[in-house]
Design a protein around this motif. Structure first.
Motif, PDB file in Angstrom:
ATOM      1  N   ARG A  77       0.839  -1.204   0.000  1.00 10.50           N
ATOM      2  CA  ARG A  77       0.000   0.000   0.000  1.00 10.50           C
ATOM      3  C   ARG A  77       0.876   1.257   0.000  1.00 10.50           C
ATOM      4  NH1 ARG A  77      -4.430   2.911   2.419  1.00 10.50           N
ATOM      5  NH2 ARG A  77      -3.609   4.585   3.734  1.00 10.50           N
ATOM      6  N   GLN A 104       1.906   2.077  -3.419  1.00  8.75           N
ATOM      7  CA  GLN A 104       0.767   2.594  -4.171  1.00  8.75           C
ATOM      8  C   GLN A 104       0.467   4.036  -3.780  1.00  8.75           C
ATOM      9  OE1 GLN A 104      -2.234  -0.351  -3.314  1.00  8.75           O
ATOM     10  NE2 GLN A 104      -1.077  -1.983  -4.323  1.00  8.75           N
ATOM     11  N   ASN A 134       2.931   6.375  -5.362  1.00  8.01           N
ATOM     12  CA  ASN A 134       2.583   6.620  -6.756  1.00  8.01           C
ATOM     13  C   ASN A 134       1.440   7.626  -6.871  1.00  8.01           C
ATOM     14  OD1 ASN A 134       3.007   5.826  -9.621  1.00  8.01           O
ATOM     15  ND2 ASN A 134       0.896   5.107  -9.457  1.00  8.01           N
ATOM     16  N   LEU A 177      -3.780   3.724 -10.098  1.00 10.51           N
ATOM     17  CA  LEU A 177      -3.654   2.318  -9.732  1.00 10.51           C
ATOM     18  C   LEU A 177      -4.596   1.445 -10.549  1.00 10.51           C
ATOM     19  CD1 LEU A 177      -3.620   2.637  -5.830  1.00 10.51           C
ATOM     20  CD2 LEU A 177      -1.652   2.645  -7.391  1.00 10.51           C
ATOM     21  N   GLN A 214      -3.906  -5.090  -6.035  1.00 12.66           N
ATOM     22  CA  GLN A 214      -3.834  -3.850  -6.795  1.00 12.66           C
ATOM     23  C   GLN A 214      -2.377  -3.575  -7.156  1.00 12.66           C
ATOM     24  OE1 GLN A 214      -5.954  -0.730  -4.616  1.00 12.66           O
ATOM     25  NE2 GLN A 214      -7.863  -1.518  -5.429  1.00 12.66           N
ATOM     26  N   VAL A 269       0.432  -0.566  -9.535  1.00 15.09           N
ATOM     27  CA  VAL A 269       0.623   0.684 -10.252  1.00 15.09           C
ATOM     28  C   VAL A 269       0.080   0.567 -11.668  1.00 15.09           C
ATOM     29  CG1 VAL A 269       2.415   2.113 -11.334  1.00 15.09           C
ATOM     30  CG2 VAL A 269       2.584   1.497  -8.914  1.00 15.09           C
ATOM     31  N   GLN A 301       6.182  -3.526  -4.058  1.00 14.04           N
ATOM     32  CA  GLN A 301       4.817  -4.024  -4.027  1.00 14.04           C
ATOM     33  C   GLN A 301       4.664  -5.207  -3.078  1.00 14.04           C
ATOM     34  OE1 GLN A 301       1.773  -2.705  -5.801  1.00 14.04           O
ATOM     35  NE2 GLN A 301       1.435  -3.835  -3.916  1.00 14.04           N
TER      36      GLN A 301
END
Length: 233
Positions: A117, A120, A123, A130, A173, A175, A208
């Motif tokens: 997370r 993410q 990003n 995402l 989930q 990028v 990730q």
């Protein structure tokens, strides 16, 4: 001779309902693997529960490094998307607090490691988006899987882990569009971006997977060494 103080590394926390003893109430939580991981890297861990986003810069000023921990899906509204039915419920207090911490870390040059997370959110903080669901990266509910990731030569990540490595992972989930200034530094076999980073001189890396669930301390050692270098300036 007095030994130099170990770098102080802040780690963000969950905010959830929990039960212990006779109590059942809201609690700030952090899997014990995170502080252990920071210790394995040579740092001292301090928990950073959600707080007022306006306090993020003041908190970062007292720290040498930052780990943004894993957890709930980032709210799609943060990157201008409509929620997919498979996206989990939002953790709005965490989103606001951790985005503010990331912004403060980037502004101050504080070394930063984003985990799952946390990658993410990094990003999203830089204007990226995402993919809200992908198959094949969760072995089973509540079970940490493993899969190989391959580093991109010449990146910060590759300087720390130059070989293809099996990593512990649990995510659905990933990028989609990269945020401004971010570059991919590792990929899964299916092409999923598994690590992102900013160009030097910043030490900003997102992965990730969940390195705290494994036995390889090279990433956190890199973070702690960068934090120690910033402190000496």
């Amino acid at each position: 001779m007095t030994q130099p103080a170990k770098p102080l590394i802040g780690v963000t926390t969950y905010l959830d309902r929990a039960r212990w003893g006779v109590w059942d109430m809201p609690a700030v939580l952090l899997p014990a693997q995170y502080p252990r991981y920071v210790r394995d890297g040579g740092g001292l861990a301090v928990m950073l529960p959600p707080d007022e986003p306006s306090e993020a810069a003041a908190v970062l000023a007292r720290l040498d490094g930052l780990v943004v921990a894993g957890g709930a899906d980032v709210e799609p509204a943060r990157y201008g998307a409509v929620p997919d039915p498979r996206t989990g419920p939002p953790a709005r207090e965490r989103d606001a607090w951790e985005l503010a911490l990331i912004g403060a870390a980037l502004a101050s040059g504080t070394p930063l490691l984003g985990v799952c997370r946390g990658m993410q959110l990094l990003n999203v903080a830089l204007g990226g988006t995402l993919t809200q669901h992908l198959d094949g990266h969760v072995e089973a509910p509540g079970v940490m899987g493993r899969h190989p990731v391959k580093p991109v030569p010449g990146t910060l990540y590759a300087s720390l882990v130059p070989e293809q490595a099996e990593v512990p992972a649990y995510h659905h989930q990933a990028v989609d569009r990269l945020g401004a200034g971010l570059a991919p530094s590792a990929h899964a076999e299916d092409g999923t971006v598994e690590a992102v980073e900013l160009a030097e001189p910043a030490w900003v890396l997102g992965v990730q997977w969940h390195p705290e669930m494994g036995e390889d301390p090279r990433l956190v050692r890199g973070l702690v060494e960068a934090a120690a270098a910033v402190r000496r300036r």
